[in-house]
Write a protein that holds these residues in place. Structure first.
Motif, mmCIF file in Angstrom:
data_model
loop_
_atom_site.group_PDB
_atom_site.id
_atom_site.type_symbol
_atom_site.label_atom_id
_atom_site.label_comp_id
_atom_site.label_asym_id
_atom_site.label_seq_id
_atom_site.Cartn_x
_atom_site.Cartn_y
_atom_site.Cartn_z
ATOM 1 N N GLU A 1 12.606 10.592 2.595
ATOM 2 C CA GLU A 1 11.236 10.693 2.397
ATOM 3 C C GLU A 1 10.588 10.780 0.942
ATOM 4 O O GLU A 1 11.175 11.638 0.313
ATOM 5 C CB GLU A 1 10.638 11.786 3.329
ATOM 6 C CG GLU A 1 10.871 11.443 4.910
ATOM 7 C CD GLU A 1 10.138 12.589 5.806
ATOM 8 O OE1 GLU A 1 9.553 13.411 5.203
ATOM 9 O OE2 GLU A 1 10.216 12.208 6.847
ATOM 10 N N GLU B 1 6.100 3.687 1.003
ATOM 11 C CA GLU B 1 6.826 5.048 1.698
ATOM 12 C C GLU B 1 7.725 4.966 2.623
ATOM 13 O O GLU B 1 8.745 5.517 2.767
ATOM 14 C CB GLU B 1 5.897 6.247 1.380
ATOM 15 C CG GLU B 1 5.386 6.712 0.106
ATOM 16 C CD GLU B 1 4.038 7.708 0.272
ATOM 17 O OE1 GLU B 1 3.734 8.090 -0.723
ATOM 18 O OE2 GLU B 1 3.673 7.991 1.298
ATOM 19 N N GLU B 2 7.223 4.056 3.778
ATOM 20 C CA GLU B 2 7.781 3.911 4.786
ATOM 21 C C GLU B 2 8.972 3.184 4.665
ATOM 22 O O GLU B 2 10.185 3.222 4.935
ATOM 23 C CB GLU B 2 6.855 3.353 5.661
ATOM 24 C CG GLU B 2 7.657 3.115 7.338
ATOM 25 C CD GLU B 2 6.536 2.433 8.214
ATOM 26 O OE1 GLU B 2 7.066 1.859 9.308
ATOM 27 O OE2 GLU B 2 5.392 2.731 8.188
ATOM 28 N N ASN C 1 7.347 10.568 -1.906
ATOM 29 C CA ASN C 1 5.952 10.320 -2.142
ATOM 30 C C ASN C 1 5.880 9.437 -3.437
ATOM 31 O O ASN C 1 6.419 9.988 -4.411
ATOM 32 C CB ASN C 1 4.876 11.579 -2.497
ATOM 33 C CG ASN C 1 3.669 11.378 -2.447
ATOM 34 O OD1 ASN C 1 3.165 10.344 -3.112
ATOM 35 N ND2 ASN C 1 2.684 12.501 -2.080
ATOM 36 N N GLN D 1 0.745 -1.221 -0.118
ATOM 37 C CA GLN D 1 -0.008 0.065 -0.115
ATOM 38 C C GLN D 1 0.618 1.233 -0.054
ATOM 39 O O GLN D 1 2.168 1.085 0.428
ATOM 40 C CB GLN D 1 -0.990 0.011 1.217
ATOM 41 C CG GLN D 1 -2.024 -1.198 1.298
ATOM 42 C CD GLN D 1 -2.812 -1.270 0.229
ATOM 43 O OE1 GLN D 1 -3.360 -0.412 -0.375
ATOM 44 N NE2 GLN D 1 -2.891 -2.511 -0.671
ATOM 45 N N LYS D 2 0.245 2.493 -0.390
ATOM 46 C CA LYS D 2 1.228 3.608 -0.729
ATOM 47 C C LYS D 2 1.927 3.974 0.610
ATOM 48 O O LYS D 2 3.030 4.336 0.382
ATOM 49 C CB LYS D 2 0.183 4.824 -1.110
ATOM 50 C CG LYS D 2 1.128 6.112 -1.289
ATOM 51 C CD LYS D 2 -0.129 7.184 -1.669
ATOM 52 C CE LYS D 2 0.543 8.404 -2.090
ATOM 53 N NZ LYS D 2 1.102 8.881 -0.862
ATOM 54 N N GLU D 3 1.175 3.986 1.668
ATOM 55 C CA GLU D 3 1.899 4.545 2.945
ATOM 56 C C GLU D 3 3.204 3.502 3.316
ATOM 57 O O GLU D 3 4.134 4.127 3.942
ATOM 58 C CB GLU D 3 1.007 4.678 4.149
ATOM 59 C CG GLU D 3 -0.027 5.551 4.015
ATOM 60 C CD GLU D 3 -1.270 5.042 2.930
ATOM 61 O OE1 GLU D 3 -1.189 3.813 2.455
ATOM 62 O OE2 GLU D 3 -2.234 5.936 2.518
ATOM 63 N N GLU D 4 2.770 2.147 3.232
ATOM 64 C CA GLU D 4 3.929 1.306 3.449
ATOM 65 C C GLU D 4 5.163 1.283 2.549
ATOM 66 O O GLU D 4 6.277 1.205 3.061
ATOM 67 C CB GLU D 4 3.214 -0.336 3.647
ATOM 68 C CG GLU D 4 2.235 -0.106 4.792
ATOM 69 C CD GLU D 4 1.302 -1.318 4.645
ATOM 70 O OE1 GLU D 4 1.079 -2.006 3.542
ATOM 71 O OE2 GLU D 4 0.815 -1.810 5.848
ATOM 72 N N ALA E 1 4.786 -2.945 8.652
ATOM 73 C CA ALA E 1 4.610 -2.838 7.298
ATOM 74 C C ALA E 1 4.084 -4.035 6.777
ATOM 75 O O ALA E 1 4.704 -4.985 6.872
ATOM 76 C CB ALA E 1 5.890 -2.213 6.467
#
Length: 212
Positions: A99, A89-90, A101, A84-87, A186
């Protein structure tokens, strides 16, 4: 009786055990790469059809990062690692210290390469463990990486395959930094899509007897 009715919980338990052994090997490699202790485990393994696969990836219109690779050897097929997007990126931050996006210009080749390498390590470790359990030779190709809607990624990956079966083996993967008091998990998902004959071969090696 459908094909999946012949697959019992004990067969999936063997696949989960292979996944956890692979996750242990991958955790060692990632810990060395990141110079920090990483824990990985596989809480569940399931068999799903392709429609359910898209739903599990977040829905057709959900933006995800996905590593795609072919499996070669005695049981050929394909694999997706869906993040998923947030994972994504993390994990990119953990791997590069930068960091990003994933849907703008900050997601550069360095971050993409790091996620491809993550997919390469995880896929290699899982397939190696699965090969040991089944005595079937399987090796991963070099992965490609795409950022797009889940439905588009999965459809494009399937179109790249000249033939595909009706089912995917879903290997849930949970990654966390072990030394953090409140480590953020994650969660990624591996979708292993054996070619039709390979699907039968893998489960026959685990003791599944198919009834006509």
């Amino acid at each position: 009786m459908s094909l999946t009715d012949e697959i019992k919980p004990m067969h999936l338990d063997v696949l989960r055990e292979a996944g956890n052994i692979g996750a242990g090997n991958a955790a060692t490699a990632l810990s060395q790469l990141l110079n920090k202790k990483i824990d990985l485990n596989v809480p569940s393994v399931r068999i799903v059809d392709f429609q359910e696969m898209q739903k599990m990836a977040g829905g057709e219109e959900k933006v995800v990062a996905a590593a795609f690779l072919r499996v070669t050897g005695e049981a050929p097929g394909s694999m997706f690692l869906i993040l998923q997007k947030e994972e994504a990126e993390e994990l990119a931050f953990s791997l590069t210290g930068k960091e990003v996006n994933i849907i703008d210009d900050s997601f550069d080749e360095l971050a993409a390469s790091a996620l491809r390498e993550l997919g390469n390590i995880l896929a290699g470790a899982y397939l190696s463990a699965l090969s040991d359990f089944t005595s079937i030779s399987m090796q991963p190709s070099v992965p490609s990486l795409a950022v797009d809607m889940a439905g588009a990624i999965i459809s494009a990956g399937l179109l790249e395959i000249s033939q595909a079966g009706d089912y995917a083996i879903v290997i849930d993967t949970v990654m966390e930094e072990a030394d953090k008091e409140k480590a953020a998990n994650a969660n990624g998902q591996f979708f292993l899509l054996p070619d039709p004959e390979a699907f039968y071969k893998i489960f026959q090696s685990l003791g599944v007897e198919w009834n006509d």
